[in-house]
Design a protein around this motif. Structure first.
Motif, mmCIF file in Angstrom:
data_model
loop_
_atom_site.group_PDB
_atom_site.id
_atom_site.type_symbol
_atom_site.label_atom_id
_atom_site.label_comp_id
_atom_site.label_asym_id
_atom_site.label_seq_id
_atom_site.Cartn_x
_atom_site.Cartn_y
_atom_site.Cartn_z
ATOM 1 N N THR A 184 0.773 -1.139 -0.012
ATOM 2 C CA THR A 184 -0.166 0.054 0.084
ATOM 3 C C THR A 184 0.814 1.251 0.146
ATOM 4 O O THR A 184 0.653 2.243 -0.717
ATOM 5 C CB THR A 184 -0.925 0.076 1.201
ATOM 6 N N SER A 185 1.903 1.176 0.716
ATOM 7 C CA SER A 185 3.041 2.486 0.926
ATOM 8 C C SER A 185 3.601 2.609 -0.460
ATOM 9 O O SER A 185 3.634 3.589 -1.013
ATOM 10 C CB SER A 185 3.914 1.929 1.874
ATOM 11 N N ALA A 230 -0.081 7.198 11.632
ATOM 12 C CA ALA A 230 0.491 7.881 10.518
ATOM 13 C C ALA A 230 0.222 9.369 10.750
ATOM 14 O O ALA A 230 1.079 10.232 10.369
ATOM 15 C CB ALA A 230 0.138 7.544 9.208
ATOM 16 N N SER A 231 -0.833 9.767 11.680
ATOM 17 C CA SER A 231 -1.179 11.278 11.547
ATOM 18 C C SER A 231 -0.738 11.460 12.863
ATOM 19 O O SER A 231 -1.142 12.854 13.515
ATOM 20 C CB SER A 231 -2.750 11.298 11.626
ATOM 21 N N LYS A 232 -0.128 10.860 13.627
ATOM 22 C CA LYS A 232 0.595 11.136 15.027
ATOM 23 C C LYS A 232 2.105 10.879 15.060
ATOM 24 O O LYS A 232 2.675 10.439 15.870
ATOM 25 C CB LYS A 232 -0.259 10.433 15.990
ATOM 26 N N GLY A 233 2.766 11.093 13.895
ATOM 27 C CA GLY A 233 4.085 10.883 13.827
ATOM 28 C C GLY A 233 4.667 9.450 13.949
ATOM 29 O O GLY A 233 5.747 9.093 14.593
ATOM 30 N N TYR A 234 3.658 8.605 13.709
ATOM 31 C CA TYR A 234 3.983 7.298 13.827
ATOM 32 C C TYR A 234 4.050 6.598 15.314
ATOM 33 O O TYR A 234 4.829 5.647 15.731
ATOM 34 C CB TYR A 234 5.011 6.754 13.007
ATOM 35 N N ALA A 235 3.671 7.286 16.291
ATOM 36 C CA ALA A 235 3.774 7.079 17.725
ATOM 37 C C ALA A 235 2.759 6.000 17.968
ATOM 38 O O ALA A 235 1.430 6.000 17.239
ATOM 39 C CB ALA A 235 3.620 8.323 18.529
ATOM 40 N N GLY A 236 2.885 5.297 19.088
ATOM 41 C CA GLY A 236 1.852 4.073 19.571
ATOM 42 C C GLY A 236 1.597 3.167 18.407
ATOM 43 O O GLY A 236 2.679 2.917 17.488
ATOM 44 N N GLY A 237 0.505 2.461 18.375
ATOM 45 C CA GLY A 237 0.247 1.481 17.193
ATOM 46 C C GLY A 237 1.136 0.199 17.316
ATOM 47 O O GLY A 237 1.496 -0.298 18.599
ATOM 48 N N PHE A 238 1.631 -0.387 16.222
ATOM 49 C CA PHE A 238 2.322 -1.539 16.368
ATOM 50 C C PHE A 238 3.632 -1.406 15.653
ATOM 51 O O PHE A 238 3.737 -1.094 14.648
ATOM 52 C CB PHE A 238 1.583 -2.591 15.196
ATOM 53 N N PHE A 284 4.457 0.275 12.450
ATOM 54 C CA PHE A 284 5.066 -0.185 10.999
ATOM 55 C C PHE A 284 4.700 0.323 9.786
ATOM 56 O O PHE A 284 5.118 0.176 8.672
ATOM 57 C CB PHE A 284 4.833 -1.797 11.014
ATOM 58 N N SER A 285 3.632 1.192 10.053
ATOM 59 C CA SER A 285 2.956 1.969 8.731
ATOM 60 C C SER A 285 4.012 2.923 8.437
ATOM 61 O O SER A 285 4.011 3.428 7.312
ATOM 62 C CB SER A 285 1.582 2.421 8.954
#
Ligand code: NAD
Length: 296
Positions: A184-185, A230-238, A284-285
């Motif tokens: 997708t990227s 992605a809209s939070k500087g790639y913080a958190g998530g996986f 990872f995004s």
């Protein structure tokens, strides 16, 4: 209401534990990072000073740890299993190697404990919303005991097979996730490099044959979706390093079964390069940054 010991309060464990508190269970929690424990005590949990203290008297023990070495290290290395009294139910929700899950599951069984491997899918959003998918390996009896508490953290509960089978299914899913996020990227970066607006292109793909979980819920491009990492500087998530771990588990599973996983291997190498570039702690995004440094 059950007394539950919850160990591992990171991006996933903390919101899962919060949902169990909301459901009325009495939680005793432990994590190596004190700040994460405080978040849970503010929500009504009791803090334990160690994993051994947390499991004392618990009817259910749940772990949500990063990788195989943490799960084996805790249950076998620190011999936590010896501190857990039957008929306590043990649920490990971490994503780990199937062999590690079988090894810990066999040790639990030898001690007379029901144990399931119950890795999850659905991301941090699913953990917060209580809509996770649980992919369970273990006996029918152990799953029957686990189901009510899993239903308070998730929406879909699948029985993949005996001990370790939950991890095999989870690894297959995450290999596909790693591939589709990189793909997708790549597609979005190609469109943007050719003058398209990333939001317009994402909307088009989301309603066309290239649609997938990333374009529908977890777009890798900044500002295309409001609440994504992605809209939070790639913080958190996986984390990228957690995805790299899962792609490594898929590679090991492929080797042991003599299966061919060329796209999985390519994806593993892409995430390895991304991690080496200093992005291991980002969601990872952020793999989209391999294709262009323009997204911030
Ligand atoms: P994380 O790194 O945010 O959290 C892990 C937590 O475990 C940390 O707080 C760490 O301090 C704690 N920990 C490690 N060893 C410990 C020990 N011995 N005793 C107590 N605490 C210990 O990781 P996460 O994102 O919450 O992921 C947890 C697991 O879930 C991983 O296996 C991951 O692959 C899987 N998973 C994550 C996601 C996601 O979107 N983040 C989605 C599905 C599955």
């Amino acid at each position: 209401m059950s007394s539950i010991a919850f160990i591992g309060l990171g991006n996933m464990g903390a919101p899962m534990a919060q949902n169990l508190i909301k459901a009325g269970h009495a939680l005793t929690v432990f994590d190596l990072v004190p700040a994460t424990v405080r978040t849970l005590t503010e929500a009504g949990a009791r803090a334990a000073g160690s994993a051994a203290e947390a499991v004392a008297g618990a009817e259910i023990v749940i772990t949500m740890l990063p990788a195989s070495k943490h799960v084996e290290g805790l249950y076998l290395g620190e011999d936590l299993l010896a501190r857990i009294e039957p008929p306590t139910l043990v649920i490990d929700c971490s994503t780990i190697a199937p062999d590690s899950a079988r090894k810990v599951g066999a040790a639990a069984q030898a001690r007379g404990l029901d144990m399931v491997d119950a890795p999850v899918s659905g991301g941090t959003g699913g953990a917060v919303a209580g809509t996770l998918t649980f992919i369970v390996g273990g006996s029918d009896q152990a799953l029957a005991r686990a189901r009510p508490v899993l239903e308070q953290m998730g929406r879909n509960i699948f029985h993949a097979g005996p001990s370790g089978a939950g991890q095999v299914a989870k690894i297959c899913n995450n290999m596909l996730l790693g591939i589709l996020m990189a793909g997708t990227s790549e597609a979005l970066a190609l469109g943007v490099a050719n003058g398209l607006d990333p939001k317009v292109l994402s909307d088009i793909i989301a309603k066309s044959s290239g649609r997938n979980w990333a374009t529908e819920l977890y777009n890798p491009w900044p500002e295309v979706m409001p609440d994504t990492p992605a809209s939070k500087g790639y913080a958190g998530g996986f984390g990228t390093d957690l995805m790299l771990k899962d792609l490594g588990l898929a590679a090991e599973a492929a080797l042991s079964a003599r299966a061919a996983t060329p796209l999985g291997e390519l994806a593993r190498n892409l995430y390895a390069l991304h991690s080496q570039g200093g992005s291991g702690g980002l969601d990872f995004s952020s793999i989209v940054r391999l294709y262009t440094q323009k997204p911030k």
